[in-house]
Scaffold this motif. Structure first.
Motif, mmCIF file in Angstrom:
data_model
loop_
_atom_site.group_PDB
_atom_site.id
_atom_site.type_symbol
_atom_site.label_atom_id
_atom_site.label_comp_id
_atom_site.label_asym_id
_atom_site.label_seq_id
_atom_site.Cartn_x
_atom_site.Cartn_y
_atom_site.Cartn_z
ATOM 1 N N GLY A 1 -4.064 7.791 -5.578
ATOM 2 C CA GLY A 1 -5.091 8.525 -4.935
ATOM 3 C C GLY A 1 -5.979 7.608 -4.498
ATOM 4 N N ASN B 1 4.614 -5.200 -8.919
ATOM 5 C CA ASN B 1 4.369 -5.428 -7.711
ATOM 6 C C ASN B 1 5.667 -5.719 -6.822
ATOM 7 O OD1 ASN B 1 1.383 -7.573 -8.039
ATOM 8 N ND2 ASN B 1 1.873 -5.528 -8.198
ATOM 9 N N ALA C 1 -10.223 -9.235 3.018
ATOM 10 C CA ALA C 1 -10.158 -7.950 2.477
ATOM 11 C C ALA C 1 -9.219 -7.298 1.809
ATOM 12 C CB ALA C 1 -10.744 -6.663 3.592
ATOM 13 N N THR D 1 0.581 -1.281 0.241
ATOM 14 C CA THR D 1 0.225 0.124 -0.103
ATOM 15 C C THR D 1 0.816 1.245 -0.102
ATOM 16 O OG1 THR D 1 -1.686 -1.208 1.100
ATOM 17 C CG2 THR D 1 -1.866 1.132 1.279
HETATM 18 P P1 FAD Z 1 -0.819 -4.954 0.838
HETATM 19 O O1 FAD Z 1 -0.633 -3.342 0.956
HETATM 20 O O2 FAD Z 1 0.118 -5.271 0.027
HETATM 21 O O3 FAD Z 1 -0.441 -5.421 2.298
HETATM 22 C C1 FAD Z 1 -0.396 -7.059 2.252
HETATM 23 C C2 FAD Z 1 0.243 -7.324 3.754
HETATM 24 O O4 FAD Z 1 0.321 -8.559 3.897
HETATM 25 C C3 FAD Z 1 1.715 -6.965 3.722
HETATM 26 O O5 FAD Z 1 1.975 -6.446 4.865
HETATM 27 C C4 FAD Z 1 2.390 -8.319 3.617
HETATM 28 O O6 FAD Z 1 3.931 -8.290 4.397
HETATM 29 C C5 FAD Z 1 1.569 -9.201 4.059
HETATM 30 N N1 FAD Z 1 1.618 -10.569 3.842
HETATM 31 C C6 FAD Z 1 1.640 -11.193 2.585
HETATM 32 N N2 FAD Z 1 1.649 -12.555 2.631
HETATM 33 C C7 FAD Z 1 1.938 -12.657 4.083
HETATM 34 C C8 FAD Z 1 1.948 -13.987 4.778
HETATM 35 N N3 FAD Z 1 1.898 -15.074 4.077
HETATM 36 N N4 FAD Z 1 2.266 -13.761 5.929
HETATM 37 C C9 FAD Z 1 2.373 -12.743 6.771
HETATM 38 N N5 FAD Z 1 2.139 -11.465 5.947
HETATM 39 C C10 FAD Z 1 1.732 -11.672 4.634
HETATM 40 N N6 FAD Z 1 -4.228 1.716 -5.716
HETATM 41 C C11 FAD Z 1 -5.147 2.830 -5.564
HETATM 42 O O7 FAD Z 1 -6.270 2.674 -5.280
HETATM 43 N N7 FAD Z 1 -4.555 4.037 -6.005
HETATM 44 C C12 FAD Z 1 -3.359 4.172 -6.322
HETATM 45 O O8 FAD Z 1 -2.771 5.347 -6.343
HETATM 46 C C13 FAD Z 1 -2.448 2.970 -6.763
HETATM 47 N N8 FAD Z 1 -1.356 3.038 -6.857
HETATM 48 C C14 FAD Z 1 -0.463 1.982 -6.976
HETATM 49 C C15 FAD Z 1 0.959 2.065 -7.305
HETATM 50 C C16 FAD Z 1 1.838 1.096 -7.209
HETATM 51 C C17 FAD Z 1 3.028 1.090 -7.754
HETATM 52 C C18 FAD Z 1 1.140 -0.329 -7.160
HETATM 53 C C19 FAD Z 1 1.978 -1.351 -7.078
HETATM 54 C C20 FAD Z 1 -0.113 -0.597 -6.841
HETATM 55 C C21 FAD Z 1 -0.752 0.750 -6.570
HETATM 56 N N9 FAD Z 1 -2.189 0.489 -6.133
HETATM 57 C C22 FAD Z 1 -3.042 1.519 -6.184
HETATM 58 C C23 FAD Z 1 -2.847 -0.700 -5.896
HETATM 59 C C24 FAD Z 1 -2.700 -0.837 -4.149
HETATM 60 O O9 FAD Z 1 -1.739 -0.298 -3.758
HETATM 61 C C25 FAD Z 1 -2.711 -2.265 -3.898
HETATM 62 O O10 FAD Z 1 -3.869 -2.694 -4.401
HETATM 63 C C26 FAD Z 1 -3.187 -2.275 -2.330
HETATM 64 O O11 FAD Z 1 -2.156 -1.323 -1.632
HETATM 65 C C27 FAD Z 1 -3.263 -3.554 -1.643
HETATM 66 O O12 FAD Z 1 -3.465 -3.571 -0.405
HETATM 67 P P2 FAD Z 1 -3.682 -4.688 0.776
HETATM 68 O O13 FAD Z 1 -3.882 -3.902 2.068
HETATM 69 O O14 FAD Z 1 -4.492 -5.456 0.013
HETATM 70 O O15 FAD Z 1 -2.234 -5.219 0.634
#
Ligand code: FAD
Length: 646
Positions: free
Chosen positions: A53, A221, A412, A47
């Motif tokens: 945004g 990613n 989620a 994230t």
């Molecule tokens: P994450 O933020 O990835 O968190 C996953 C967590 O799970 C991490 O803490 C990781 O360590 C943990 N984890 C994973 N596997 C395990 C395991 N087996 N055991 C313990 N912990 C584990 N979306 C937007 O809406 N707006 C944007 O501007 C935007 N810009 C982006 C820019 C980039 C460069 C990228 C790559 C994505 C962007 N996205 C954007 C998409 C968005 O950032 C992601 O979809 C979102 O942050 C995912 O959040 P999450 O909480 O689901 O997972």
């Protein structure tokens, strides 16, 4: 008997990105003892990388915006395959979640009259993305972390222990969800630094592990995205849905090779950047599909006027949903009009003064200067598609985020499926994390709180089996010396080689444009890789051993990749993030079907079966005009809705 550190909590949240932290805050706020586990450092979730945004229809920049318009845009972007209830909850609740972040200390960019500023993004009818320059994810995580710390300070005052009700296990990886009968009983994993095993007994587990991009060679990613949550859910008996839909963001860096795939934010186009091919042609006007013709400018003059006068002009086609732009770029390159390094040109240098570029896009300016020696205030960037996001994920109840079939399991954020249908709109992920993170935390807390004395118990047998599985790569190494090849016959395998081959397979054969023979070939290769992965061998010991970590992650990547390939082969149409060369059009019959992946107990590969997509509620259907619905709905469905009129 396995030696494992043991803990007991009410709710375990796997993942400390936006979804995980928001879920944990909610669970703790409802009085639950909550553990947050993350395999990266606390604060370094995916994230953090989000740039552009958070989409929320606050209407600060254009007062015509509201949740209904946001809902409509989201359904259009997902080509009507989204779960309508998730899209509705998301559109309704996103503004409150952004306001809440402000009350917790987030500082968004402001409009001239002091309101939260909102910017344009692909597929959004109005400027809708609340942002902090192009570093929005960092602010989001900073704020949520600050909130966790505030809760810990509260506990310090109340109990003399900051971790009394919320504790972070950073750099810990979960490898198994443990069950008691059909119910969740806890998790098993290892500490990355020491290699020591741990179990946490808890009746409710929230998966918030993010995406799967590391199965592909070119991706935006980071290293954590190995599909762990997707695989953990499958292995625990919960189904995945929509796995054929993988988003290829149209603009990743293409040069130099070491940074290929790194994201170039969509804000570059939202703020006026244009795409050109090697002939200098602003080519996107050629690629506006029929379903979007009425909403997008047909020539550069109207497109340019839109930035100053959006009420009387249509949007530039550079702001079409991502799947459309990615396919257009792919085609330009294929037909020989690409840039020197196999992309196209994205230009802001001729569209804005240098100072404004540096103010609006500081990270992009820095990124290109540092990594590619390109000054984006003076020359165009070279960009091409990169694997960015997975729309598919754990099948959940839209209101509660409860995973199907496994009581106590919730999901989620990017790991959950349904919300984005066949294609996610930019900015809709950060809002998704907040809306459904909160809901997952709330319902996990209610479930755990209501369980009383009937708490599930982690059995020693399950812990031993999980430990044996995790140690397997070391066991094989011991067998190699001195007695030759490991058990099972094949030669020892290097996890890094297997990972490279997996990434190449997915990139080449299940990538942006898909064909039946190639996907069949991919499935054969994946089966061979799965067999070889059983022979993966690691050397050394359990203290911080990246080879061992990768050997364990391979199980997840292979399982998830097979789901993607199998579902992609089954869906014989093109829609959103799934493009079939051999079935190039969208088929209205297919919109009525969701593809569900399940792993039977003891089976090695998941099965894919179709099931009906729930029909949209009538009041939501009425937000679209009849002409538009005809492009998506079957005649039978249209008849059904009109007969209800009678
Ligand atoms: P994450 O933020 O990835 O968190 C996953 C967590 O799970 C991490 O803490 C990781 O360590 C943990 N984890 C994973 N596997 C395990 C395991 N087996 N055991 C313990 N912990 C584990 N979306 C937007 O809406 N707006 C944007 O501007 C935007 N810009 C982006 C820019 C980039 C460069 C990228 C790559 C994505 C962007 N996205 C954007 C998409 C968005 O950032 C992601 O979809 C979102 O942050 C995912 O959040 P999450 O909480 O689901 O997972």
């Amino acid at each position: 008997m396995t030696e494992a550190e043991r803990h007991t909590y009410d709710v375990v949240v796997i993942g400390a990105g936006g979804a995980g932290l928001r879920a944990a805050i909610e669970a703790r706020a409802h009085g639950m003892r909550t553990a947050i586990i993350c395999k990266s450092l606390f604060g370094k979730a995916h994230t953090v990388m989000a740039e552009g945004g958070i989409a929320a229809s606050m209407g600060n920049v254009n007062s015509n915006d509201n949740w209904q318009v946001h809902f409509r845009d989201t359904m259009r972007g997902g080509k009507f395959l989204n779960h309508f209830r998730m899209a509705e909850l998301h559109a309704r609740e996103a503004p409150d979640r952004v306001w809440e972040l402000e009350t917790w200390g987030a500082l968004f960019d402001r409009t001239k009259d002091g309101r939260i500023s909102q910017r344009n993004f692909g597929g959004h009818e109005y400027p809708r993305l609340a942002h902090v320059g192009d570093r929005t994810g960092l602010e989001l995580i900073r704020t949520l972390q600050q909130q966790v710390v505030a809760l810990q300070q509260q506990d310090e005052r109340e109990f003399g222990d900051p971790e009394a009700r919320i504790k972070v296990f950073a750099e810990h990886t979960v490898t198994r969800i443990l069950k008691d009968g059909s119910r969740v009983a806890g998790v098993f994993g290892y500490a990355r630094e020491t290699g020591r095993f741990f179990t946490i007994e808890a009746p409710a587990v929230v998966l918030a592990t993010g995406g799967i991009g590391k199965s592909f060679k070119v991706t935006s990613n980071s290293w954590e995205y190995t599909g762990d949550g997707h695989a953990l859910a499958l292995l625990a008996g919960a189904p995945l849905m929509n796995m054929e839909f993988v988003q290829f963001h149209p603009t990743g860096m293409v040069w130099p090779p070491s940074v290929k795939g790194i994201l170039v934010t969509e804000s570059v186009r939202g703020d006026g950047g244009v795409l050109r091919n090697s002939e200098g042609d602003r080519f996107m006007f050629k690629y506006i599909p029929d379903v979007f013709k009425s909403q997008y400018a047909q020539g550069p003059d109207e497109a340019d006027r839109w930035y100053a006068d959006p009420d009387n002009n249509r949007r530039p086609p550079e702001l079409l949903p991502r799947d459309e732009v990615a396919r257009a770029i792919n085609n330009e390159v294929k037909e020989g009009r690409g840039s020197p390094h196999g992309g196209v040109f994205l230009d802001v240098s001729t569209r804005m003064p240098a100072e404004e570029i540096k103010r609006r896009l500081p990270s992009m300016h820095h990124q290109f200067l540092e990594l590619a020696d390109v000054d984006i205030t003076a020359e165009p960037m070279e960009v091409g598609p990169t694997c960015h996001y997975v729309m598919g994920g754990v099948a959940v109840d839209p209101d509660t985020a409860q995973a199907e079939d496994v009581p106590g399991l919730y999901a989620a954020g990017e790991v959950a499926g349904g919300m984005h249908g066949s294609n996610r709109l930019g900015g809709n992920s950060l809002s998704d994390l907040l809306v459904f993170g909160r809901r997952a935390g709330l319902h996990a807390a209610e479930y755990a709180g209501g369980i009383g004395a009937d708490r599930p118990v982690v059995g020693q047998q399950a812990v031993d089996a999980a430990a044996e599985e995790a140690l397997r790569p070391f066991g094989l190494a011991e067998m190699v010396e001195p007695d030759g090849p490991p058990e099972g016959g094949g030669p020892p395998e290097n996890p890094y080689t297997l990972h490279t081959e997996l990434q190449q397979t997915m990139n080449d054969l299940v990538g942006i444009i898909r064909r039946e023979p190639e996907m069949r070939e991919a499935l054969q290769r994946l089966a061979r890789l799965r067999a070889r992965a059983k022979q993966a061998v690691v050397e050394g010991h359990r203290q911080f051993n990246p080879g061992w970590h990768l050997a364990l992650d391979l199980r997840n990547m292979l399982l998830v990749s097979e789901c993607v390939a199998r579902a992609a082969l089954t869906r014989t149409e093109s829609r959103g993030g799934h493009t079939r060369d051999d079935f190039p059009t969208m088929d209205r019959e297919w919109r009525r079907k969701l593809l569900i992946c399940r792993l039977a107990a003891g089976a090695e590969t998941a099965e894919v079966t179709p099931r009906p997509n729930p029909a949209m509620r009538r009041d939501l259907m009425e937000l679209f005009d009849a002409e538009e619905l005809q492009k998506y709905l079957t005649d039978e469905e249209l008849q059904h809705y009109s007969s209800e009129d009678a």
